[in-house]
Write an enzyme that holds these catalytic residues in place. Structure first.
Site, short mmCIF file in Angstrom:
data_model
loop_
_atom_site.label_atom_id
_atom_site.label_comp_id
_atom_site.label_asym_id
_atom_site.label_seq_id
_atom_site.Cartn_x
_atom_site.Cartn_y
_atom_site.Cartn_z
N VAL E 111 0.87 -1.18 0.00
CA VAL E 111 0.00 0.00 0.00
C VAL E 111 0.91 1.22 0.00
CG1 VAL E 111 -1.69 1.35 1.31
CG2 VAL E 111 -1.85 -1.16 1.26
N VAL E 115 3.04 3.13 -5.46
CA VAL E 115 4.30 3.57 -4.86
C VAL E 115 4.96 2.38 -4.15
CG1 VAL E 115 5.37 5.09 -3.15
CG2 VAL E 115 3.57 5.96 -4.67
N CYS E 116 4.39 1.95 -3.06
CA CYS E 116 5.06 0.98 -2.20
C CYS E 116 5.19 -0.37 -2.91
CB CYS E 116 4.30 0.85 -0.89
SG CYS E 116 4.10 2.48 -0.11
N LEU E 117 4.15 -0.81 -3.60
CA LEU E 117 4.25 -2.04 -4.36
C LEU E 117 5.09 -1.83 -5.61
CD1 LEU E 117 3.59 -4.90 -5.28
CD2 LEU E 117 1.39 -4.06 -6.09
#
Lengths: 207, 207, 207, 207, 207, 207, 207, 207
Positions: E111, E115-117
């Site tokens: 999440v 961005v994070c993935l």
């Protein structure tokens, strides 16, 4: 990988099976959006004097005749009634007509997107043509079918495009002699643009 | 990259896990659309006499038996009840049956799209087969899952397709001996087309 | 305000303008959902032996003949070809036929929802009938039109309903002699239900 | 028209036909949303000790048994297996059980919304009960059916509601002895709320 | 291009920034769908004893702590609180932990998806790992953002997948010792499947 | 509660604030659908020679002039430029013009639906007029705003309607002298209908 | 049934539970649309100097403080922190504050729509107030919940409205002294309108 | 295939035709979402001091001037008014300005997505630049057009991205000196994040 623009000199327009019966099966766009896309593309073909080929499948049966709005916009187009081939690219007269145009960029629209457009696009692509599939001047049974057909064509190297982008590439520059008629056409087919023009003229009058 | 059409002579049809229990988990299409796609594809396999393999997973448990509508359309199909393999391509009997068909083009549908269809498609593709994933004769838990599964298969070189396009490639030409039965099938599975035919016949009678 | 159920003895079924041409303009439901609703309602009318009236508008012109699927399900229905009235309730033969049925509960479906269904429903309601508008056996140009038509009818005291609810009120009790045929019909028109039955039978066999 | 709140003392909870087979036909909400609504309502009934009646239709056939999640939450509920009546309000044992509760406010959920919920709601309303139809603890075949069923119930004077609102009316005040367990339940069934609590606790710890 | 299956021996599970604050910004799936995907993936990691790394960004600030449901499912997971790096692949401790696992297949969820993935997936892919991005165990601000992030990752050679497909590849065969617990997990996270099992058991009991 | 039809003799048409600037803020329908509805309603007003009033708000400012397409269709309409009143019903000249028409049925469309249409409709309704709000010849900022505005108007006794239904009530009977021009107008504004006519003519020619 | 307009002299504005935690659970509108509606309504309250009451529920816990954007717009508003009552109308301080305003028209918004807005609206309506529920300055868990809450409120005689309509009724006439600030506010909150103004000014400059 | 991050030192920001008239034709996102994306991207360009070029097409005509919100955020940007070229990449001044920046990574947004963004992106990509197309800081006529334009750009090797991802790549690490202003910007443009911060601060105060 260059980016060669569509121009009035390098492209041919192909309309595959825009027939009155078949078009009543189009459910992936609203009726008005679809017809708007088809007639806008036809106006572009006419305005830029692209060689244009209209082809039909069983036009004397339930599929029906060419859309009257399309026929009346393209009186000069070559019309090829295919005797049976589902894929227009299997019809020698159609392929020969494309070849005679001497052009390598094919602007194609069709009903349905997954059959009449996709098959012709895949056939021409396999023969080395650069194919532009005009998705919003084409139509099919539901949005899922369109999504799948789009993925298939992109995977095979067909370029997906919309009628506004076709027109903008053909125009290229607003200093072109086509600009006035192009702007007028855009205002009719993209109503927000017509509203901009009317608002602008009114405001300038009030300046 | 040529464009080799699906024909009655080069393709095999594979139905993976269209079972009564599993099918009640399909939520990416409406129930009627999904069943329509499955049965239309089965009618195509029968009509074009494609070698056809139906496979199941745990059919004597909650997943349930093969859809009755599918089973009754394909009495000649080879049915392979896999003893445990989730990926049909991991089942030697299944792979052998495909190989025996002598065909390199695999028309595959499955429930669910992300597992039963995608796994078999990816396995066969990795072994050099040309795989056509029939998205609207397959189903899964929600539209996002389908979108992801479609992207995965396309990325791996699987061809996405829909049942209408499968039928149109198999037919190829309306002068084929299959034309009459094909048209009749289309009219049942694409109701707008049946309406066109009925309207046409009525109008011609009134001519 | 009591809640008087629809029964085989107090209701009449009215099908307004389900014609092949008009039905190809239905875009508020998918093609299959719509046809499924129409034919399910017709099967209910036949199965419960409701007096049934089918009416058409300009059936010998582009609107086309009655849907073949509807006509074949209702061979006994009285068919009234209106010579011009858009509102079936303006046609004296139609109103007289309803009156002759001696029933006060009208189960009405029509194409389009906003005109053919709504006008007949509003007319009958104003004359004191209890009117049930079967929304999913009716269809129209887009979802907004249906939403507006539904609001108009509800405001005027018309009862909105769906074909499953019509069937369930008519049946009333699964101990009825209609139960077996009703269940079989439901399984065909609500495919998840057919799947349940097949799964159940298989599981019981395995018990 | 006063606004009498639902309380632990004036309401009864009725669950109509939440059976494993029928629930697999629910397509107007996602599977998880629907199950979440049903179990949340059951937890409310248990937590506020509402008299609770669970009824089924043909639970020994394809419709299947009561949802295990529901059954395990409501071990004390009276369960009435109707021998055939589609409308629970036609079953004398069911009506008698409601009457014995001595309560006039009926909180009803059912599968399907258009039949099992709507019929019971309309029947009870006609007999003078105040009926609250819990739309998100009910489910049906598609969103159009729900829209129509909702319009029908509202027209007849049934109050539409959701499980969160039922819980909030029952609680009434966060100083109630039910507050802690209610908050914990909300955090499980509305995950954003659980996240708020965890974030708050972490932040306070960091204060 | 072979198709190497995910197995309990070749894969590592990475959870990036599933924190209570950030998760309340997820709007591309419903709250319940998202949490269901996250916890299902965590159960798979635990059940197949995959090396598992959980990482956070500013977990002592507004982003909040790791989702309690995730933390309680993965008590053995290595937790790496990044001191500032947005891209987990920029954090040497994280990369080292992945490297220590000795595995080349990375199952990643995060999440937000964009961005994070996506950042971790792109970073790992560029370093030669095979990366599986679990789209439905990840979440982001709206569906358009997800669509764009998915296209970006696929373009870069990341494999898109869903939690059900991860589980099915890990299981591989229903004769595996994992089968019973896997089936039980599926029944909780895909409720239609739990309903199938309950219906089947009831039917068999009635056989 | 009678059902008095709209006729060419009892109705007046009111267009409120269909100005080029304001119309570019319409996002509850597609641009083409909206413009199609507005111009269709104007054609109906012209064809049935309804007294017609067009009113504007600040037409010499950013709101812009009356839509050119509307102005050119209604050269005879009385145009009232309101000096400031947001609610047209607060403008005495407008109310007086309505009163002079001697008609009690008001067919009203406006931009926006929630302000210009709703306010005029509510004002006229409160003064005893029967008001028909033409929802698809009106437009507003997003679908939620339309839904709320529709609910408000229906609650106040305004009749919701669409342009097709307005036209059908005005026509009443296809034996009317208006029939030919009405059919031609319908074919332009509902393209499927134009397709039906073209297909029919072609088929009859082939009979 | 008269239509009494909202004015700066007859209305009071009530904001119920627009708190930072609760607002992160709003999923029936996009985050930006929702916040835009809330702040626009607050600007209207300030600009028209409406008596304004802001109330909270457990603002020192996870529900969080009043939205900073709201608090900074309404420094003069009376803020009532309810000690436990879910329904603001159950809080005597809140009701007394409303009564003290001496106004009978209540403009109410709340989070969530189904609880905080609906309960206050139903309570006030039952006590004889005219209640305007501002749906797009309120928010809830998903669109279905909003649809149900809207239906419940309309059924009970609450007037549904949106913030643009509230503003337009309060303004009434563009010759009002509020016009300039009102227009500026509209341009910020309805960006298309700001664009109109900028285009107009530019065009007039070019006139 | 490396993954080179966007940094403040390697990227240039290009805004193509974000003009007040054109922006009122954006219908693939809500008005607020679109404007939010555009201004957020502009704030990023300013905050990270990216070389920034704003270009317009016919800005003294109906297309209108640059969005005031954009102009006021980017007072230092070079503004290039193209005399006629539709494709900014056909304008030598524009290309020269990009070249002068000395950067190979182009962050591009435009109105419309299919023309102004896509054409510039395709042109720059063909000349060897790495192009990032910021889809949610761009807009077009409807979602289908965006879907097609996205597919075309991805096929040509353009990287699709969103403004949040651009910002996160530029930031890279929350220990950067940009962190405070970046966080503040995120809180304004992603309102849920602002709520998290306010909740956190309140909770910590209560710790």
């Amino acid at each position: 990988m260059g980016y060669q623009r569509l121009t009035a000199d390098n492209a041919v327009a192909l309309f595959v099976d825009h027939q009155t019966g078949l078009c009543n099966g189009v459910h992936d766009q609203g009726m008005l959006e679809f017809l708007n896309g088809v007639t806008a593309l036809a106006e572009l073909a006419r305005s830029f004097e692209l060689p244009t080929i209209v082809t039909t499948s069983a036009a004397d049966g339930p599929n029906g005749p060419v859309l009257p709005a399309l026929a009346s916009l393209l009186p000069q187009a070559q019309v090829i009634h295919r005797p049976g081939e589902i894929n227009a690219w299997d019809n020698q007269e159609f392929v020969a007509a494309v070849r005679r145009s001497g052009r390598k960029k094919l602007i194609v629209a069709g009903v349905s997107t997954d059959v009449c457009l996709a098959f012709a696009a895949l056939g021409a692509r396999a023969d080395g043509y650069e194919v532009y599939a005009v998705i919003d001047a084409s139509g099919t049974w539901n949005p899922l079918v369109r999504e799948v057909a789009l993925a298939r064509m992109v995977q095979a190297g067909v370029t997906p495009i919309t009628w506004v982008a076709v027109g903008a590439e053909l125009m290229g520059d607003w200093r072109s002699p086509h600009a006035a008629s192009h702007g007028e056409m855009m205002s009719r087919h993209l109503p927000f643009h017509g509203n901009l023009v009317a608002s602008f003229d009114a405001a300038r009058g009030a300046g």
